[in-house]
Design a protein around this motif. Structure first.
Motif, PDB file in Angstrom:
ATOM      1  N   ILE A 232       1.176  -0.888   0.051  1.00  0.00           N
ATOM      2  CA  ILE A 232       0.070   0.284  -0.003  1.00  0.00           C
ATOM      3  C   ILE A 232       1.168   1.134  -0.037  1.00  0.00           C
ATOM      4  O   ILE A 232       0.614   2.101  -0.749  1.00  0.00           O
ATOM      5  CB  ILE A 232      -0.911  -0.178   1.057  1.00  0.00           C
ATOM      6  CG1 ILE A 232      -2.342  -0.810   0.837  1.00  0.00           C
ATOM      7  CG2 ILE A 232      -1.994   1.138   1.694  1.00  0.00           C
ATOM      8  CD1 ILE A 232      -2.762  -1.466   2.391  1.00  0.00           C
ATOM      9  N   TYR A 233       2.275   1.246   1.177  1.00  0.00           N
ATOM     10  CA  TYR A 233       3.332   2.490   0.579  1.00  0.00           C
ATOM     11  C   TYR A 233       3.470   2.850  -1.052  1.00  0.00           C
ATOM     12  O   TYR A 233       3.259   3.736  -0.832  1.00  0.00           O
ATOM     13  CB  TYR A 233       3.898   1.585   1.915  1.00  0.00           C
ATOM     14  CG  TYR A 233       5.467   3.154   1.767  1.00  0.00           C
ATOM     15  CD1 TYR A 233       5.279   3.960   1.975  1.00  0.00           C
ATOM     16  CD2 TYR A 233       6.794   3.083   0.971  1.00  0.00           C
ATOM     17  CE1 TYR A 233       5.817   5.461   2.254  1.00  0.00           C
ATOM     18  CE2 TYR A 233       7.600   4.064   0.579  1.00  0.00           C
ATOM     19  CZ  TYR A 233       7.158   5.179   1.608  1.00  0.00           C
ATOM     20  OH  TYR A 233       8.343   6.078   1.608  1.00  0.00           O
ATOM     21  N   MET A 234       3.684   1.612  -1.597  1.00  0.00           N
ATOM     22  CA  MET A 234       4.359   1.564  -2.730  1.00  0.00           C
ATOM     23  C   MET A 234       3.389   2.159  -3.958  1.00  0.00           C
ATOM     24  O   MET A 234       3.557   2.581  -4.515  1.00  0.00           O
ATOM     25  CB  MET A 234       4.950   0.189  -3.273  1.00  0.00           C
ATOM     26  CG  MET A 234       6.510  -0.559  -2.957  1.00  0.00           C
ATOM     27  SD  MET A 234       7.661   0.709  -2.581  1.00  0.00           S
ATOM     28  CE  MET A 234       8.269   0.193  -4.113  1.00  0.00           C
ATOM     29  N   ILE A 235       1.804   1.718  -3.564  1.00  0.00           N
ATOM     30  CA  ILE A 235       0.925   2.058  -4.195  1.00  0.00           C
ATOM     31  C   ILE A 235       0.467   3.636  -4.464  1.00  0.00           C
ATOM     32  O   ILE A 235       0.402   4.040  -5.331  1.00  0.00           O
ATOM     33  CB  ILE A 235      -0.572   1.359  -4.155  1.00  0.00           C
ATOM     34  CG1 ILE A 235      -0.032  -0.328  -4.873  1.00  0.00           C
ATOM     35  CG2 ILE A 235      -1.395   1.900  -5.298  1.00  0.00           C
ATOM     36  CD1 ILE A 235      -1.073  -0.996  -4.805  1.00  0.00           C
ATOM     37  N   LEU A 236       1.027   4.069  -3.174  1.00  0.00           N
ATOM     38  CA  LEU A 236       0.356   5.464  -2.284  1.00  0.00           C
ATOM     39  C   LEU A 236       1.650   6.514  -3.538  1.00  0.00           C
ATOM     40  O   LEU A 236       1.329   7.752  -3.156  1.00  0.00           O
ATOM     41  CB  LEU A 236       0.352   5.844  -1.026  1.00  0.00           C
ATOM     42  CG  LEU A 236      -0.532   4.962  -0.535  1.00  0.00           C
ATOM     43  CD1 LEU A 236      -1.456   5.380   0.248  1.00  0.00           C
ATOM     44  CD2 LEU A 236      -2.330   5.433  -1.294  1.00  0.00           C
ATOM     45  N   ARG A 237       2.930   6.155  -3.866  1.00  0.00           N
ATOM     46  CA  ARG A 237       3.234   6.958  -3.966  1.00  0.00           C
ATOM     47  C   ARG A 237       3.629   7.813  -5.235  1.00  0.00           C
ATOM     48  O   ARG A 237       2.326   6.925  -6.238  1.00  0.00           O
ATOM     49  CB  ARG A 237       5.133   5.600  -4.934  1.00  0.00           C
ATOM     50  CG  ARG A 237       5.695   5.050  -3.442  1.00  0.00           C
ATOM     51  CD  ARG A 237       6.790   6.226  -2.443  1.00  0.00           C
ATOM     52  NE  ARG A 237       7.063   6.968  -2.675  1.00  0.00           N
ATOM     53  CZ  ARG A 237       9.210   5.971  -2.793  1.00  0.00           C
ATOM     54  NH1 ARG A 237       9.014   4.780  -1.700  1.00  0.00           N
ATOM     55  NH2 ARG A 237       9.663   7.445  -3.226  1.00  0.00           N
ATOM     56  N   ARG A 238       3.978   8.512  -6.027  1.00  0.00           N
ATOM     57  CA  ARG A 238       3.575   9.152  -7.175  1.00  0.00           C
ATOM     58  C   ARG A 238       3.785   8.630  -8.520  1.00  0.00           C
ATOM     59  O   ARG A 238       3.591   8.484  -9.438  1.00  0.00           O
ATOM     60  CB  ARG A 238       4.199  10.730  -6.744  1.00  0.00           C
ATOM     61  CG  ARG A 238       3.080  11.671  -6.604  1.00  0.00           C
ATOM     62  CD  ARG A 238       3.641  12.927  -6.150  1.00  0.00           C
ATOM     63  NE  ARG A 238       4.479  13.802  -6.495  1.00  0.00           N
ATOM     64  CZ  ARG A 238       5.474  14.926  -6.847  1.00  0.00           C
ATOM     65  NH1 ARG A 238       4.934  15.072  -6.028  1.00  0.00           N
ATOM     66  NH2 ARG A 238       5.571  14.955  -8.002  1.00  0.00           N
TER      67      ARG A 238
ATOM     68  N   ILE B  36       5.233  -2.417  -8.963  1.00  0.00           N
ATOM     69  CA  ILE B  36       6.243  -2.790  -7.912  1.00  0.00           C
ATOM     70  C   ILE B  36       5.078  -3.316  -6.858  1.00  0.00           C
ATOM     71  O   ILE B  36       4.769  -3.606  -5.295  1.00  0.00           O
ATOM     72  CB  ILE B  36       7.115  -2.275  -7.524  1.00  0.00           C
ATOM     73  CG1 ILE B  36       8.215  -2.091  -8.866  1.00  0.00           C
ATOM     74  CG2 ILE B  36       7.898  -2.763  -6.123  1.00  0.00           C
ATOM     75  CD1 ILE B  36       9.127  -1.602  -8.147  1.00  0.00           C
ATOM     76  N   GLY B  37       4.286  -2.090  -6.372  1.00  0.00           N
ATOM     77  CA  GLY B  37       3.766  -2.027  -4.978  1.00  0.00           C
ATOM     78  C   GLY B  37       2.089  -3.196  -5.324  1.00  0.00           C
ATOM     79  O   GLY B  37       1.756  -3.696  -4.596  1.00  0.00           O
TER      80      GLY B  37
END
Lengths: 504, 115
Positions: free
Chosen positions: B17-23, B30-31
């Motif tokens: 979830i952290y990776m999906i929230l990146r821009r 990867i997320g």
């Protein structure tokens, strides 16, 4: 007889493979698409007829008996939804002749269309939650590829959002399926329903219910999970938009109806209360979002969201009449919303834009189109005697019966908002004169049939259906009522699956 | 063993979830990859770990006599892996095409269809 249940899934898969084999011949693909979706339509009518005659039917794939193997189940709701998929597949195949360019055809439009229909029919008919996940993935993958067909910038931007959020919801669904298996050790929906009723640990069941609600809520575009829909549905070719509007979100709604009547009917006070809030906010945000838009297909996209609210309202109130109203709203909305998208495609073909500010004067040049638009638009807003009126009437009546005043007030107010949006489109596109500084002109699309004939045929068919459902509302209502009673009293469904007399 | 795997599953979900929230759209993919792995490992863990008991029935018997590992979750995971492989392959092609068309890999540059 039981083969009939599997055929609506098998036929589109075979047709998709056949279209792939005919990759080099677009003409043959077109013939296969028209004949095949026509056959699917006839097949779905036969299935519905058989279900009305015999009650819910189940067939065990590979002769592995339930609850060990995968079963396909056709109860009244599933059969009607397959019929809707059949109608929409046929109509969109017709409409494609006039809107899908040769470039799109060369990149596999027709095979993807069949694959999407296979996924949709599979999701409607399956009686196994892991299999439901698989069919969701089948239809999602087909829809991903259809969405980027053409590869314009807006499509890429819309597709990234659409793909991300839908994959996220699939992961949620898979998580919920895994937890369900861990809790009761079965994947068959009927078996899960029986075992959850006997489960002592109600808290964990509710957690799983919420995971399913979020997963299906994203797919159905319910508040607050709908933002991907208006960001992507207006970007692909209009035939694809119409197909998505007709079927994709409704699969999510169908799955919600199935799971929250068959499986999660124990903690109604908790889960369905949340659904009621979701329904209210979905209606309101959808209609307010539409009011701020000035692009034909974006307005319609926001209205998909707001209409989803009515369907979920029917589920949330959870009385036979309310469920019947929700189902009636699904049937009516699939037809009407698709038709509005088809009309927007004709407006684009005539004037080369979807921007309301640039369009105009269509009533003067094409009065017939104006009438066809008004039929669908007023139906969606709920003007009698068209189909939308009865959907709203049943829902409002059901709400009043159990004294759910707030949701009824919201439903009525949103009806007025819908009328406002439809009148806005009418005034801008049809009534006002074409702005003199309008830059756009009719696009020269490289399509098979450059005339408007194949655009009008599906629109007239769907408009006729809208009027028919409205004027002959009684039989449709009775069928919806029967389907709702089957949903609430799930013993017939469970017996069809687990009873064993339908097995090998 | 279960507590360790449970922690790993939780860590995978959080990282996903952290990776999906990146821009960045590359990190987004990867997320998604981590997310599908997390779900698969969750199915594996939640359906119970049975050590050293392969799901094989000895010749001449109809049913197992001793407790054995459940083969179904592994079949589910196998299916889910195949599906997520296909879907992620599509997602990688999509971000590649998007990068060529939009000339950016920043989600904040892709707001053209939002308003």
């Amino acid at each position: 007889m039981t083969l009939l249940v599997a055929l609506p899934v098998v036929l589109p898969l075979v047709l998709g493979a056949l279209s792939l084999a005919l990759w080099r011949s677009p003409l043959a693909q077109r013939v296969v698409a028209l004949a095949g979706t026509g056959a699917l339509l006839l097949l779905s009518i036969a299935l519905l007829w058989a279900v009305i005659q015999h009650g819910p039917m189940a067939t065990a794939l590979g002769e592995w008996r339930a609850p060990f193997g995968i079963v396909l189940v056709a109860d009244l709701l599933a059969a009607i939804m397959v019929l809707m998929a059949g109608i929409m597949g046929f109509v969109i195949a017709l409409y494609s002749l006039g809107t899908i360019t040769r470039g799109h055809e060369n990149f596999g439009y027709f095979p993807l269309l069949h694959l999407l229909l296979a996924g949709v029919c599979g999701a409607f008919l399956t009686g196994d939650i892991f299999n439901l996940y698989v069919w969701f993935e089948v239809l999602l993958l087909a829809s991903f590829a259809l969405l980027v067909l053409g590869g314009e910038r807006a499509q890429m931007e819309g597709a990234i959002k659409y793909v991300t959020i839908n994959l996220f919801s699939s992961a949620m669904l898979l998580t919920a399926v895994g937890l369900t298996y861990g809790l009761v050790g079965t994947l068959n929906m009927a078996d899960i329903a029986v075992k959850f009723d006997a489960a002592e640990d109600g808290g964990r069941v509710t957690v799983i219910a919420m995971l399913f609600m979020v997963a299906f809520g994203i797919k159905a575009a319910a508040f607050p999970l709908f933002f991907w829909l208006p960001a992507s549905y207006h970007t692909p070719p209009v035939a694809v938009s119409a197909l998505f509007a007709a079927l994709l979100t409704k699969v999510g709604v169908y799955a919600m109806f199935r799971m929250f009547t068959l499986v999660f009917d124990a903690e109604v006070a908790y889960t369905h209360n949340i659904l009621l809030w979701v329904a209210g906010f979905t209606m309101v945000t959808g209609v307010l979002g539409a009011a701020a838009q000035f692009e034909f297909r974006r307005i319609l996209s926001f209205h998909i969201v707001s209409q989803i609210g009515y369907m979920i309202m029917g589920l949330a109130l959870f009385t036979p009449l309310a469920l019947a109203g929700g189902l009636y709203a699904i049937f009516h909305n699939i037809i009407v919303k698709t038709n509005l998208f088809l009309v927007s495609g004709v407006a684009y073909r005539l004037q080369g834009t979807y921007q309301l500010k640039q369009l105009g004067g269509l009533y003067r040049s094409h009065p017939g189109l104006g009438v066809l638009f008004l039929l669908s638009a007023l139906s969606m807003a709920g003007i009698p005697p068209l189909s939308g009126f009865f959907a709203k009437f049943i829902l409002v009546r059901a709400g009043l019966e159990i004294e759910a005043w707030v949701i009824v007030a919201v439903a009525l107010a949103v009806g007025v908002g819908t009328l406002f949006s439809m009148i806005k489109i009418w005034a801008e596109v049809f009534w006002k004169a074409r702005p003199e500084d309008a830059q756009t002109r009719a696009p020269a699309l490289d399509v098979v049939s450059p005339g408007l004939f194949w655009l009008y045929v599906p629109i007239v068919m769907l408009a006729g259906l809208t009027v028919l459902i409205g004027v002959a509302g009684q039989p449709i209502f009775e069928v919806s009522m029967q389907a709702a009673e089957q949903l609430l009293d799930n013993s017939a469904y469970i017996e069809a699956v687990l009873g064993g007399e339908e097995g090998p | 063993m279960e507590p360790v795997l449970a922690l790993v599953v939780g860590g995978l979900y959080a990282a996903a979830i952290y990776m999906i929230l990146r821009r960045s759209i590359v990190k987004l993919v990867i997320g998604l990859l981590l997310l599908s792995n997390a779900a698969n490992l969750l199915i594996f863990t939640v359906s119970g770990l049975t050590r050293e008991a392969p799901p094989l029935i000895s010749a001449g018997l109809d049913a197992p006599v001793t407790p054995m590992a459940d083969p179904l979750p592994q079949a589910l995971i196998l299916t889910a892996i195949v599906i997520s492989f296909g879907v992620l392959a599509f997602a990688v092609v999509l971000i590649n095409r998007a990068w060529h068309v939009v000339q950016a890999e920043d989600m904040d540059q892709m707001t053209g269809t939002d308003t």
